[in-house]
Design an enzyme around this catalytic site. Structure first.
Site, mmCIF file in Angstrom:
data_model
loop_
_atom_site.group_PDB
_atom_site.id
_atom_site.type_symbol
_atom_site.label_atom_id
_atom_site.label_comp_id
_atom_site.label_asym_id
_atom_site.label_seq_id
_atom_site.Cartn_x
_atom_site.Cartn_y
_atom_site.Cartn_z
ATOM 1 C CB THR A 132 25.325 44.604 34.582
ATOM 2 O OG1 THR A 132 26.696 44.154 34.993
ATOM 3 C CG2 THR A 132 24.503 43.516 33.845
ATOM 4 C CG HIS A 148 36.013 46.252 31.170
ATOM 5 N ND1 HIS A 148 35.139 45.953 32.318
ATOM 6 C CD2 HIS A 148 36.983 45.364 31.210
ATOM 7 C CE1 HIS A 148 35.880 45.197 32.943
ATOM 8 N NE2 HIS A 148 36.945 44.659 32.441
ATOM 9 N N GLY A 171 40.231 36.744 32.827
ATOM 10 C CA GLY A 171 40.150 36.494 31.416
ATOM 11 C C GLY A 171 38.611 36.127 30.827
ATOM 12 C CG ASP A 213 31.655 41.416 31.256
ATOM 13 O OD1 ASP A 213 31.557 41.116 32.513
ATOM 14 O OD2 ASP A 213 32.748 41.624 30.420
ATOM 15 N N GLY A 258 34.358 32.399 36.064
ATOM 16 C CA GLY A 258 35.840 32.551 36.413
ATOM 17 C C GLY A 258 35.973 33.621 37.667
#
Lengths: 171, 171, 171
Positions: free
Chosen positions: C38, C53, C13, C86, C8
């Protein structure tokens, strides 16, 4: 009463898609559709773009300009109105340039949309599918646009992704 | 006879998708598929890219180069030809650099496609899903590419959007 | 045991989509989901992004940092693990900055994914849908990201494209 979010790239045909849908609904109701324009002409390029859009629409539409106070424009419409907002990324740009609080502006817009008593199409540009932009302002802009799209998609009854004039229904 | 528009981002696998589809059809007909290449090598990076594409295709294809006059290339093919044009965004770039009238070129291309007697895949890059580019030429390019994609999608029998080597059929 | 690729744009999202899916599976198994991060914080902007996050995830997750050696992180997980990586575009960025061989790194990652004994979500950014970037490094990056996505999509059991928090299943 329903709210549809129409997303797509630049020149994807998203505005035409939203306008065509609104015109069909407006005709069925004998109503005049309302185009809520968020563009501000700072230069000749933008002036020409706005003028071309107005010519494309013809006289069947009422036009409102709401570069900043989109909530007031939506609340000012009569019950049962058929309206298109074009586009949210320009509205977001205007708010950023004016150094407004984008988070609270987004929250108020979502509230206004939930309360909207009519048929509404919200047009906005996808801007986060390229490489990370060089400058911090552009990075912040695409973050804010992404968050706004997610919040609006949660509140909307339908979401379409448009490419080459064709739509994919995502919700 | 049919025309398929294959859209996608850079390195999305859109060329491979179009080639695989054309090879299947060509094989069924006992025909040699034709690759119509629009790339022009201005520098080493582009030379390497063109060469890598040719190696990837192997010897089963006939290659035509048509950096500008795509309409003549399409009209020169025999009836029933199986062909891929790769890609339209490079063709558009070539026309812009040569300061051609893009609007009339697009119209003539759409006409040639409607009249095309064969099986044709048109590959093109989506370029309008990022933040607004800094320079006016890039902005004009993505506007022209978007308009071209819409016009071709209207004329095409099928439209696919490709990401990560997988396609979404949009028409 | 399955691997899902979640693609995306920025702020689409996609991370939330992958996390929500992993949490459902982890809960059903009574397992603690593992977040393999990462990101490397080179500046304040990135530090804030990573911290945000972590706050968003809460305490229900175990966090591993694997800016470079993703293969070792995956191989170190116990059988039946539920994990999210992620994101892969940041991993690719880290490898490029360290001048690693990206092609062999991608091959080893695909091997590790095929052998993975658990439930895995791989989050990555689509970066090739804008105009061609000005600088060669950015062009190379989007080429490598596109190739990586194609290789992972072939190996994955499922591929989702996320926009505005909504997903389109492509595989």
């Amino acid at each position: 009463m329903s709210v549809t979010l129409v997303l797509g790239g630049a020149r994807s045909g998203k505005s035409a898609f939203a306008q065509a849908a609104a015109e069909i609904v407006a005709k069925a109701r004998g109503a005049t559709p309302v185009m809520i324009v968020t563009a501000q002409a700072f230069d000749t390029e933008m002036e020409e773009r706005i003028a071309r859009h107005q010519v494309d629409r013809g006289d069947a539409w009422t036009t409102l300009e709401a570069p900043m106070d989109l909530v007031a424009a939506l609340r000012g419409l009569p019950p049962g109105a058929v309206a298109v907002v074009d586009c949210l990324t320009l509205w977001l740009t205007n708010l950023m340039l004016a150094e407004c609080d984008l988070s609270s502006a987004a929250t108020r817009l979502v509230d206004a949309i939930v309360e909207f008593d009519g048929e509404l199409w919200l047009v906005s540009n996808e801007v986060g599918w390229g490489v990370v932009p060089d400058n911090a302002l552009a990075r912040r802009f695409r973050d804010e646009a992404g968050r706004l799209h997610q919040a609006l998609a949660r509140a909307a009854d339908a979401v379409h992704l448009v490419a080459a004039g064709l739509s994919l229904r995502m919700k």
